[in-house]
Design a protein around this motif. Structure first.
Motif, mmCIF file in Angstrom:
data_model
loop_
_atom_site.group_PDB
_atom_site.id
_atom_site.type_symbol
_atom_site.label_atom_id
_atom_site.label_comp_id
_atom_site.label_asym_id
_atom_site.label_seq_id
_atom_site.Cartn_x
_atom_site.Cartn_y
_atom_site.Cartn_z
ATOM 1 N N THR A 78 12.117 -89.437 13.517
ATOM 2 C CA THR A 78 11.777 -88.314 12.644
ATOM 3 C C THR A 78 10.639 -88.713 11.702
ATOM 4 O OG1 THR A 78 13.231 -88.887 10.799
ATOM 5 C CG2 THR A 78 14.239 -87.713 12.655
ATOM 6 N N ILE A 80 11.205 -88.278 8.474
ATOM 7 C CA ILE A 80 11.978 -88.326 7.232
ATOM 8 C C ILE A 80 12.221 -89.789 6.859
ATOM 9 C CG2 ILE A 80 14.148 -87.650 6.118
ATOM 10 C CD1 ILE A 80 14.336 -85.461 8.414
ATOM 11 N N SER A 94 21.605 -81.103 15.401
ATOM 12 C CA SER A 94 20.566 -81.101 14.369
ATOM 13 C C SER A 94 20.963 -82.039 13.239
ATOM 14 C CB SER A 94 20.351 -79.692 13.811
ATOM 15 O OG SER A 94 19.782 -78.853 14.799
ATOM 16 N N TYR A 96 20.765 -83.285 9.404
ATOM 17 C CA TYR A 96 20.560 -82.764 8.055
ATOM 18 C C TYR A 96 20.594 -83.936 7.081
ATOM 19 C CZ TYR A 96 21.742 -78.239 10.082
ATOM 20 O OH TYR A 96 21.762 -77.103 10.852
ATOM 21 N N PHE A 110 16.523 -81.475 4.311
ATOM 22 C CA PHE A 110 15.742 -81.477 5.558
ATOM 23 C C PHE A 110 16.652 -81.186 6.729
ATOM 24 C CE2 PHE A 110 12.890 -84.346 3.161
ATOM 25 C CZ PHE A 110 11.671 -83.757 3.439
ATOM 26 N N TYR A 112 16.294 -81.759 11.060
ATOM 27 C CA TYR A 112 15.524 -82.218 12.215
ATOM 28 C C TYR A 112 16.277 -81.748 13.445
ATOM 29 C CZ TYR A 112 13.047 -85.008 15.606
ATOM 30 O OH TYR A 112 12.289 -85.399 16.696
ATOM 31 N N GLU A 113 15.636 -80.905 14.244
ATOM 32 C CA GLU A 113 16.274 -80.337 15.421
ATOM 33 C C GLU A 113 15.911 -81.162 16.646
ATOM 34 O OE1 GLU A 113 16.184 -76.035 15.767
ATOM 35 O OE2 GLU A 113 15.479 -75.933 13.697
ATOM 36 N N SER A 119 11.002 -80.970 12.390
ATOM 37 C CA SER A 119 11.742 -81.047 11.129
ATOM 38 C C SER A 119 11.189 -80.005 10.171
ATOM 39 C CB SER A 119 11.656 -82.446 10.515
ATOM 40 O OG SER A 119 10.346 -82.723 10.117
#
Length: 163
Positions: A78, A80, A94, A96, A110, A112-113, A119
């Motif tokens: 990601t 993140i 997903s 979170y 956030f 992220y799928e 994201s």
């Protein structure tokens, strides 16, 4: 090292190294401690949340085979930063993240799928009853979040809907 422990036999059933994962406080969540490797379970399966040198501290997500703890399919890196969030959990594939472990204004900040690799920022209030959340996990059977908040277990009812 990932370990699957059999509670009936009180023995390690499977032990597997997680390739390139940071450990011993190398890539912890923002609250610190040895939070480098985090496991999660959702409706899709068993996951491991971590970071690597190659990811430079960004959250990495891999789906695991529940029987042998092997990484399944692909791994997602990601955008993140792991040290910029307090915790992470998965719901329906997903990821979170929680913005802060101690702030009264904490949010789920956030998503992220894994299905799209995209994201996006979120701003969903995450109230901490006792002001120090050091663990947040989703229980797919009960469809609730469970948190360890300043030496107390807290359960959050959640409502799932399609975006």
């Amino acid at each position: 090292m990932l370990v699957k422990y059999n509670l009936k036999t009180e023995a390690i059933a499977v032990q597997k190294e997680l390739p390139n994962a940071g450990y011993h406080g190398q890539f912890p969540y923002s609250w610190g401690g040895y939070t480098d490797i985090d496991q999660a379970v959702d409706e899709v399966g068993r996951w491991v949340i971590y970071s690597t040198e190659d990811a430079k501290g960004a959250l990495v997500l891999s789906r695991l085979d529940s029987e042998n703890l092997e990484i399944q399919q692909q791994t997602w890196q990601t955008n993140i930063r792991k040290q910029s969030v307090a915790n992470a959990f998965l719901i329906c594939g997903s990821l979170y993240t929680i913005s802060s472990y101690s702030s009264p204004e904490a949010t789920v900040n956030f998503i992220y799928e894994t299905s799209t690799g995209i994201s996006a920022p979120l701003n969903i209030r995450f109230e901490k009853c006792y002001r120090y959340s050091s663990m947040v996990d989703y229980n797919p059977t009960e469809k609730k979040l469970f948190a360890w908040d300043n030496f107390r277990m807290v359960v959050y009812d959640i409502k799932l809907s399609k975006l």
